[in-house]
Design a protein around this motif. Structure first.
Motif, PDB file in Angstrom:
ATOM      1  N   ASP A  11       0.776  -1.029   0.069  1.00 40.65           N
ATOM      2  CA  ASP A  11       0.097  -0.075  -0.078  1.00 40.65           C
ATOM      3  C   ASP A  11       0.910   1.274  -0.084  1.00 40.65           C
ATOM      4  O   ASP A  11       0.684   2.213  -0.836  1.00 40.65           O
ATOM      5  N   LEU A  12       1.804   1.194   0.819  1.00 37.72           N
ATOM      6  CA  LEU A  12       2.963   2.540   0.928  1.00 37.72           C
ATOM      7  C   LEU A  12       3.501   2.695  -0.350  1.00 37.72           C
ATOM      8  O   LEU A  12       3.816   4.102  -0.681  1.00 37.72           O
ATOM      9  N   TRP A  13       3.924   1.690  -1.251  1.00 42.39           N
ATOM     10  CA  TRP A  13       4.587   1.706  -2.323  1.00 42.39           C
ATOM     11  C   TRP A  13       3.511   2.354  -3.453  1.00 42.39           C
ATOM     12  O   TRP A  13       4.156   3.196  -4.215  1.00 42.39           O
ATOM     13  N   HIS A  14       2.290   1.996  -3.305  1.00 37.65           N
ATOM     14  CA  HIS A  14       1.360   2.680  -4.390  1.00 37.65           C
ATOM     15  C   HIS A  14       0.844   4.027  -3.868  1.00 37.65           C
ATOM     16  O   HIS A  14       0.371   4.684  -4.623  1.00 37.65           O
ATOM     17  N   PHE A  15       1.014   4.604  -2.802  1.00 35.46           N
ATOM     18  CA  PHE A  15       0.693   5.778  -2.296  1.00 35.46           C
ATOM     19  C   PHE A  15       1.871   6.575  -2.568  1.00 35.46           C
ATOM     20  O   PHE A  15       1.535   7.888  -2.884  1.00 35.46           O
ATOM     21  N   ALA A  16       3.127   6.357  -2.939  1.00 35.36           N
ATOM     22  CA  ALA A  16       3.963   7.329  -3.250  1.00 35.36           C
ATOM     23  C   ALA A  16       3.623   8.070  -4.502  1.00 35.36           C
ATOM     24  O   ALA A  16       3.843   9.068  -4.575  1.00 35.36           O
ATOM     25  N   VAL A  33      -5.363   4.387  -3.038  1.00 32.75           N
ATOM     26  CA  VAL A  33      -4.682   3.815  -2.058  1.00 32.75           C
ATOM     27  C   VAL A  33      -5.731   2.650  -1.338  1.00 32.75           C
ATOM     28  O   VAL A  33      -5.327   1.643  -1.016  1.00 32.75           O
ATOM     29  N   LEU A  34      -6.833   3.073  -1.132  1.00 32.76           N
ATOM     30  CA  LEU A  34      -7.780   2.048  -0.603  1.00 32.76           C
ATOM     31  C   LEU A  34      -7.949   0.747  -1.552  1.00 32.76           C
ATOM     32  O   LEU A  34      -7.808  -0.366  -1.013  1.00 32.76           O
ATOM     33  N   TYR A  35      -7.770   1.045  -2.839  1.00 34.35           N
ATOM     34  CA  TYR A  35      -8.020  -0.083  -3.583  1.00 34.35           C
ATOM     35  C   TYR A  35      -6.515  -0.941  -3.600  1.00 34.35           C
ATOM     36  O   TYR A  35      -6.850  -2.146  -3.563  1.00 34.35           O
ATOM     37  N   ALA A  36      -5.579  -0.318  -3.455  1.00 31.80           N
ATOM     38  CA  ALA A  36      -4.272  -0.902  -3.256  1.00 31.80           C
ATOM     39  C   ALA A  36      -4.278  -1.841  -1.844  1.00 31.80           C
ATOM     40  O   ALA A  36      -3.625  -2.967  -1.837  1.00 31.80           O
ATOM     41  N   ILE A  37      -4.854  -1.215  -0.960  1.00 34.40           N
ATOM     42  CA  ILE A  37      -4.965  -1.989   0.329  1.00 34.40           C
ATOM     43  C   ILE A  37      -5.822  -3.222   0.042  1.00 34.40           C
ATOM     44  O   ILE A  37      -5.372  -4.225   0.469  1.00 34.40           O
ATOM     45  N   LEU A  38      -6.849  -3.172  -0.523  1.00 33.46           N
ATOM     46  CA  LEU A  38      -7.725  -4.291  -0.698  1.00 33.46           C
ATOM     47  C   LEU A  38      -6.876  -5.404  -1.553  1.00 33.46           C
ATOM     48  O   LEU A  38      -6.968  -6.576  -1.283  1.00 33.46           O
ATOM     49  N   LEU A  39      -6.401  -4.824  -2.472  1.00 36.03           N
ATOM     50  CA  LEU A  39      -5.544  -5.883  -3.509  1.00 36.03           C
ATOM     51  C   LEU A  39      -4.311  -6.554  -2.699  1.00 36.03           C
ATOM     52  O   LEU A  39      -4.017  -7.607  -2.976  1.00 36.03           O
TER      53      LEU A  39
END
Length: 81
Positions: A11-16, A33-39
């Motif tokens: 998730d942090l990698w996708h938030f950057a 980021v929410l989508y990245a958390i779920l994935l």
């Protein structure tokens, strides 16, 4: 913890990139980021159950390829700025 740590880093990698790139849509970085958390949680869970990251990696590659191809297609039709 073997599921939460990788999902958090995923998730942090996708938030950057979302913190650097701006969007015209308010809240876009947070929905991404929410989508990245779920994935991240689903990929992590599946990897934990199967004992391999193989199919999670393949799924991520397919999803990214479809997203890039979809964006390219829409841009070619003039529907995506």
């Amino acid at each position: 913890m073997g599921l939460l740590y990788p999902a958090t880093w995923f998730d942090l990698w996708h938030f950057a990139p979302q913190a650097v790139l701006t969007s015209e849509f308010p809240g876009a970085p947070y929905s991404f980021v929410l989508y990245a958390i779920l994935l991240g949680l689903s990929y992590g869970y599946y990897s934990w159950v199967t004992g391999s990251i193989r199919w999670g990696t393949v799924s991520h590659i397919v999803q990214d390829s479809l997203g890039l191809a979809g964006g390219t297609f829409l841009a070619g039709m003039g529907l995506l700025l």
